[in-house]
Design an enzyme around this catalytic site. Structure first.
Site, PDB file in Angstrom:
ATOM      1  N   LYS A 115       0.833  -1.215   0.000  1.00 52.12           N
ATOM      2  CA  LYS A 115       0.000   0.000   0.000  1.00 52.12           C
ATOM      3  C   LYS A 115       0.860   1.255   0.000  1.00 52.12           C
ATOM      4  O   LYS A 115       0.475   2.255  -0.581  1.00 52.12           O
ATOM      5  CB  LYS A 115      -0.979   0.001   1.188  1.00 52.12           C
ATOM      6  CG  LYS A 115      -2.102  -0.997   0.989  1.00 52.12           C
ATOM      7  CD  LYS A 115      -3.436  -0.539   1.534  1.00 52.12           C
ATOM      8  CE  LYS A 115      -4.522  -1.517   1.078  1.00 52.12           C
ATOM      9  NZ  LYS A 115      -5.806  -1.352   1.702  1.00 52.12           N
ATOM     10  N   LYS A 197      -3.732 -10.515  -6.942  1.00 54.74           N
ATOM     11  CA  LYS A 197      -4.998 -10.756  -6.231  1.00 54.74           C
ATOM     12  C   LYS A 197      -6.109  -9.859  -6.781  1.00 54.74           C
ATOM     13  O   LYS A 197      -5.852  -8.713  -7.148  1.00 54.74           O
ATOM     14  CB  LYS A 197      -4.717 -10.485  -4.751  1.00 54.74           C
ATOM     15  CG  LYS A 197      -5.832 -10.011  -3.872  1.00 54.74           C
ATOM     16  CD  LYS A 197      -5.310  -9.810  -2.446  1.00 54.74           C
ATOM     17  CE  LYS A 197      -6.369  -9.284  -1.503  1.00 54.74           C
ATOM     18  NZ  LYS A 197      -6.832  -7.927  -1.660  1.00 54.74           N
ATOM     19  N   LYS A 200     -10.698  -4.891  -4.760  1.00 53.43           N
ATOM     20  CA  LYS A 200     -11.794  -3.973  -5.060  1.00 53.43           C
ATOM     21  C   LYS A 200     -11.295  -2.591  -5.444  1.00 53.43           C
ATOM     22  O   LYS A 200     -11.979  -1.841  -6.106  1.00 53.43           O
ATOM     23  CB  LYS A 200     -12.827  -3.920  -3.939  1.00 53.43           C
ATOM     24  CG  LYS A 200     -12.345  -3.487  -2.570  1.00 53.43           C
ATOM     25  CD  LYS A 200     -13.573  -3.252  -1.680  1.00 53.43           C
ATOM     26  CE  LYS A 200     -13.562  -4.009  -0.376  1.00 53.43           C
ATOM     27  NZ  LYS A 200     -12.475  -3.696   0.518  1.00 53.43           N
TER      28      LYS A 200
END
Ligand code: ATP
Ligand code: LTN
Length: 333
Positions: A115, A197, A200
């Site tokens: 992130k 992965k 969303k």
């Protein structure tokens, strides 16, 4: 003897994907139906602000995520369903546990590394201490089991280490949690880049199936899914990541095993397989989309259920907080 406790959480950071559903939510419903556990699930809006959010959007996405948990079949009477920011003890315990978590431990977390690479302009302290807040979520409710996808295993292990360290100094305060990771579906991959992965927050809409996608959109996305130049439906995640991902999804949607799927589609190629996956997923998600739309039209009902969840969660959390404050040595009035 009292039932074992389950806790899990999901961020209100966008519409959940088929990955969230197959990796986590589906198991939450199965665990509810097994009836062996007392389950606590929260929409983790405090976690969601580690990335900048528009206030109106965060509010809407919190309602949406909560409505989706009801739409997938979680019963607010049989489970405690609540929103994290409604129970201030999460933030309080996170501060306390931060004093029992090492800088080096947090530096090793792969989600932080990912992130902070993706949001290089906003590497805030919250992004770094994110796993401490997650540890607080879990330990507040004395959870035995934490059903999550594979990407969260490292955070649950850290939670266990922090609980062990705390209990070593103040015996008997926290239950040690264990991750519960499904044998199939723990990591559903992107439909466009099957080595990543399904996320969303992926900006490419073709990469993920959202739980609110219509049957038509679902079928189209599966038709466009990236596979390989060979045409065999065969499970081999190394050599054939795209097809193996589709097989995993199909297996979970239909209950079929891999050898059976390979046999059913032998010699038929992807032209027959991809639409079959699209149909199976569309059928799986149809009831979810309908119920979700109905619930989103009735935020008054959602408020009532959220309030009840908050009260039940707060009562459980307070029991732990009393033990923790006493153990650390804060003055009680
Ligand atoms: P974000 O993209 O905002 O970081 P996320 O989808 O990774 O969000 P959450 O929505 O909080 O994170 O995840 C909820 C649950 O879904 C977690 O248990 C997580 O492990 C699981 N999960 C997320 N993505 C997948 C996936 N692709 N396959 C299987 N499980 C997943
Ligand atoms: N970190 C998780 C979401 C999460 C969670 C939790 C999961 C926050 N608190 C407690 C299980 C238990 C994520 O990013 N998917």
């Amino acid at each position: 003897m009292s039932k074992k406790r389950i806790l899990s959480g999901v961020q209100s950071s966008g519409t959940p994907t088929l990955g969230n559903y197959l990796g986590a939510f589906k198991n939450w419903v199965a665990l509810q139906d097994a009836g062996e556990y007392e389950s606590v699930y929260c929409v983790v809006d405090l976690h969601a602000i580690t990335v900048r959010r528009d206030p109106a959007q965060l509010r809407r996405q919190t309602y949406e995520m909560y409505a989706l948990l009801l739409a997938i079949g979680l019963d607010p009477k049989r489970n405690v369903l609540f929103v994290q920011s409604h129970v201030p003890a999460h933030a309080e315990l996170a501060w306390l546990l931060g004093c029992y978590t090492m800088f080096g431990e947090l530096s090793r977390m792969t989600q932080f590394k990912d992130k902070s690479a993706r949001h290089a302009d906003n590497i805030n302290a919250g992004l770094f201490t994110y796993p401490v807040l997650m540890a607080a979520d879990i330990l507040l409710y004395q959870a035995d089991l934490v059903p999550v996808g594979d990407d969260q295993k490292q955070h649950v292990e850290l939670t266990r280490d922090v609980a062990l360290r705390f209990n070593g100094l103040h015996p008997g305060v926290f239950t040690l949690p264990a991750p519960y990771i499904p044998p199939v579906g723990a990591r559903i991959m992107s439909l466009q880049e099957p080595t990543r992965k399904m996320d969303k927050s992926d900006p490419n809409p073709a990469a993920h199936i959202l739980l609110t996608d219509t049957a038509d959109v679902i079928r189209k996305k599966f038709k466009k899914a990236v596979t390989d130049s060979d045409s065999q439906v065969r499970y081999d995640p190394e050599a054939k990541p795209g097809v193996s991902n589709l097989m995993t999804i199909y297996a979970l949607a239909t209950g079929k095993k891999f050898p059976e799927i390979e046999k059913d589609f032998e010699g038929m190629g992807y032209g027959a397989f991809k639409p079959a996956v699209g149909d199976a997923v569309a059928a799986l998600l149809a009831p979810v989309g309908d119920t979700f739309a109905r619930l989103m039209d009735d935020t008054g009902y959602l408020d009532t259920v959220m309030r009840d969840g908050r009260d039940r969660a707060a009562a459980l959390a307070e029991q732990t907080m009393e033990k923790v404050r006493q153990a650390i040595g804060f003055v009680a009035l």
